[in-house]
Design a protein around this motif. Structure first.
Motif, PDB file in Angstrom:
ATOM      1  N   LYS A  28      13.594 -23.268  48.289  1.00 41.21           N
ATOM      2  CA  LYS A  28      14.000 -22.433  49.290  1.00 41.21           C
ATOM      3  C   LYS A  28      15.279 -21.944  48.809  1.00 41.21           C
ATOM      4  CE  LYS A  28      10.524 -23.153  51.435  1.00 41.21           C
ATOM      5  NZ  LYS A  28       9.386 -22.403  50.996  1.00 41.21           N
ATOM      6  N   ASP A  29      16.253 -22.368  48.120  1.00 42.86           N
ATOM      7  CA  ASP A  29      17.542 -21.629  47.675  1.00 42.86           C
ATOM      8  C   ASP A  29      17.305 -20.623  46.707  1.00 42.86           C
ATOM      9  OD1 ASP A  29      18.851 -23.791  49.109  1.00 42.86           O
ATOM     10  OD2 ASP A  29      18.966 -25.039  47.288  1.00 42.86           O
ATOM     11  N   ALA A  30      16.137 -20.818  45.680  1.00 42.48           N
ATOM     12  CA  ALA A  30      16.253 -19.646  44.656  1.00 42.48           C
ATOM     13  C   ALA A  30      15.218 -18.638  45.324  1.00 42.48           C
ATOM     14  CB  ALA A  30      15.506 -20.366  43.560  1.00 42.48           C
ATOM     15  N   PHE A  31      14.199 -19.240  46.056  1.00 44.85           N
ATOM     16  CA  PHE A  31      13.186 -18.077  46.896  1.00 44.85           C
ATOM     17  C   PHE A  31      13.403 -18.210  48.389  1.00 44.85           C
ATOM     18  CE2 PHE A  31      11.683 -19.667  42.675  1.00 44.85           C
ATOM     19  CZ  PHE A  31      11.919 -18.579  41.777  1.00 44.85           C
ATOM     20  N   GLY A  32      14.159 -17.862  48.839  1.00 46.84           N
ATOM     21  CA  GLY A  32      14.493 -18.161  50.360  1.00 46.84           C
ATOM     22  C   GLY A  32      13.662 -17.110  51.099  1.00 46.84           C
ATOM     23  N   THR A  33      13.580 -15.978  50.766  1.00 47.47           N
ATOM     24  CA  THR A  33      12.976 -14.832  51.498  1.00 47.47           C
ATOM     25  C   THR A  33      11.995 -14.161  50.692  1.00 47.47           C
ATOM     26  OG1 THR A  33      14.389 -13.045  50.694  1.00 47.47           O
ATOM     27  CG2 THR A  33      15.402 -14.331  52.453  1.00 47.47           C
ATOM     28  N   VAL A  34      10.746 -13.552  51.471  1.00 44.80           N
ATOM     29  CA  VAL A  34       9.756 -12.868  50.896  1.00 44.80           C
ATOM     30  C   VAL A  34      10.378 -11.848  50.089  1.00 44.80           C
ATOM     31  CG1 VAL A  34       7.935 -11.567  51.167  1.00 44.80           C
ATOM     32  CG2 VAL A  34       8.302 -13.532  52.772  1.00 44.80           C
ATOM     33  N   PHE A  40      11.331 -11.521  42.488  1.00 40.30           N
ATOM     34  CA  PHE A  40      11.058 -12.215  41.146  1.00 40.30           C
ATOM     35  C   PHE A  40       9.849 -11.978  40.611  1.00 40.30           C
ATOM     36  CE2 PHE A  40       9.674 -16.115  39.381  1.00 40.30           C
ATOM     37  CZ  PHE A  40      10.667 -16.173  38.446  1.00 40.30           C
ATOM     38  N   GLU A  41       8.580 -11.996  41.413  1.00 43.84           N
ATOM     39  CA  GLU A  41       7.248 -11.733  41.006  1.00 43.84           C
ATOM     40  C   GLU A  41       7.194 -10.311  40.344  1.00 43.84           C
ATOM     41  OE1 GLU A  41       4.675 -11.962  44.453  1.00 43.84           O
ATOM     42  OE2 GLU A  41       5.439 -14.233  45.057  1.00 43.84           O
ATOM     43  N   LYS A  42       7.687  -9.342  40.807  1.00 44.41           N
ATOM     44  CA  LYS A  42       7.754  -8.136  40.036  1.00 44.41           C
ATOM     45  C   LYS A  42       8.470  -8.011  38.808  1.00 44.41           C
ATOM     46  CE  LYS A  42       9.115  -3.272  41.406  1.00 44.41           C
ATOM     47  NZ  LYS A  42       9.232  -2.393  40.392  1.00 44.41           N
ATOM     48  N   ASN A  43       9.452  -8.684  38.515  1.00 49.82           N
ATOM     49  CA  ASN A  43      10.299  -9.046  37.315  1.00 49.82           C
ATOM     50  C   ASN A  43       9.410  -9.779  36.378  1.00 49.82           C
ATOM     51  OD1 ASN A  43      12.261  -8.960  35.538  1.00 49.82           O
ATOM     52  ND2 ASN A  43      13.602  -9.917  36.522  1.00 49.82           N
ATOM     53  N   LEU A  44       8.826 -10.918  37.030  1.00 50.15           N
ATOM     54  CA  LEU A  44       8.112 -11.799  36.287  1.00 50.15           C
ATOM     55  C   LEU A  44       6.973 -11.294  35.735  1.00 50.15           C
ATOM     56  CD1 LEU A  44       7.540 -14.755  35.494  1.00 50.15           C
ATOM     57  CD2 LEU A  44       6.244 -14.833  37.789  1.00 50.15           C
ATOM     58  N   PHE A  45       6.037 -10.039  36.518  1.00 51.28           N
ATOM     59  CA  PHE A  45       5.019  -9.676  35.899  1.00 51.28           C
ATOM     60  C   PHE A  45       5.379  -8.439  34.993  1.00 51.28           C
ATOM     61  CE2 PHE A  45       1.596  -6.353  36.175  1.00 51.28           C
ATOM     62  CZ  PHE A  45       0.492  -7.043  36.175  1.00 51.28           C
ATOM     63  N   SER A  46       6.537  -7.730  35.069  1.00 52.60           N
ATOM     64  CA  SER A  46       6.839  -7.027  34.077  1.00 52.60           C
ATOM     65  C   SER A  46       7.104  -7.574  32.788  1.00 52.60           C
ATOM     66  CB  SER A  46       8.155  -6.152  34.669  1.00 52.60           C
ATOM     67  OG  SER A  46       9.391  -6.753  34.573  1.00 52.60           O
ATOM     68  N   LYS A  47       7.642  -8.828  32.947  1.00 50.82           N
ATOM     69  CA  LYS A  47       7.847  -9.599  31.639  1.00 50.82           C
ATOM     70  C   LYS A  47       6.617 -10.122  30.875  1.00 50.82           C
ATOM     71  CE  LYS A  47      12.556  -9.974  31.609  1.00 50.82           C
ATOM     72  NZ  LYS A  47      12.813  -8.727  31.960  1.00 50.82           N
ATOM     73  N   THR A  48       5.409 -10.333  31.810  1.00 53.88           N
ATOM     74  CA  THR A  48       4.266 -11.242  31.159  1.00 53.88           C
ATOM     75  C   THR A  48       2.838 -10.211  31.385  1.00 53.88           C
ATOM     76  OG1 THR A  48       4.229 -12.203  33.439  1.00 53.88           O
ATOM     77  CG2 THR A  48       5.719 -13.243  31.889  1.00 53.88           C
ATOM     78  N   GLY A  49       2.965  -9.525  32.602  1.00 52.08           N
ATOM     79  CA  GLY A  49       1.637  -9.015  32.715  1.00 52.08           C
ATOM     80  C   GLY A  49       0.632  -8.363  31.655  1.00 52.08           C
ATOM     81  N   ARG A  50       1.336  -7.658  30.734  1.00 57.06           N
ATOM     82  CA  ARG A  50       0.699  -7.146  29.578  1.00 57.06           C
ATOM     83  C   ARG A  50       0.098  -7.961  28.530  1.00 57.06           C
ATOM     84  NH1 ARG A  50       0.124  -4.387  32.965  1.00 57.06           N
ATOM     85  NH2 ARG A  50       1.629  -3.063  34.153  1.00 57.06           N
TER      86      ARG A  50
END
Length: 178
Positions: A28-34, A40-50
């Motif tokens: 909850k500290d790193a990912f407290g709010t939606v 984070f998910e957007k950033n993660l996907f941009s790095k890994t999605g392709r």
């Protein structure tokens, strides 16, 4: 930060466009709010999605292991100090359990149809960030699901009731014969 060998920050499944299908965050500290989670998910996907192969990436101090299948991307998130082999075992368990339940048809539509089961699988694998199980066979058995059997979600309440009543009648009949 009570980090053990068996802790996970989150489990995320995104579709081919990077949209959330399932996300369960335990830190909850790193990912407290939606809002923080989605960023984070957007950033993660941009790095890994392709990249369609199974990989590992360090992002914002979070170790992210991921695996893709058709139009889905599976992610297991741990601290930067986390043992990657443990996270990989968890990722493989998640993927293999869902694959078994979806009868090897691991894609967005079948996953959404079996969302309740997928959430149950995640709960069996990990509780509040503590890894409970990395054996997909045990997870599927514990969820009382077999790849070839019909799941309760595929039956109507009356069918489930009829099955239960039939089993109860049979049990009662045998108790009278003893």
């Amino acid at each position: 930060d009570p980090t053990s060998l068996y802790s996970v920050k989150g489990i995320v499944i995104l579709d081919q466009d990077g949209n959330r299908i399932i996300a369960k965050y335990f830190d909850k500290d790193a990912f407290g709010t939606v809002k923080e989670q989605k960023a984070f998910e957007k950033n993660l996907f941009s790095k890994t999605g392709r990249n369609s192969t199974s990989e590992i990436v360090l992002l914002d101090g979070v170790t992210c292991l991921y695996r893709s299948s058709v139009d889905l991307h599976f992610y297991v998130l741990g601290s930067s100090r986390e043992n990657e082999l443990i996270l990989e075992a968890l990722l493989n368990c998640l993927y293999d359990s869902i694959s078994t339940v979806l009868r090897k048809n691991v894609e967005k539509k079948t996953l959404i149809d079996a969302m309740d089961t997928a959430m149950l699988i995640i709960d069996e694998i990990c509780d509040e960030g503590i890894i409970l199980e990395t054996d997909s066979t045990a997870v599927v058995q514990r969820c009382n699901l077999k790849g070839d059997d019909i799941s309760f979600s595929d039956q109507t309440f009356s069918q489930v009731g009829q099955t239960f009543i039939g089993a109860a009648k049979e049990q009662f009949k045998w108790s009278l014969l003893k």
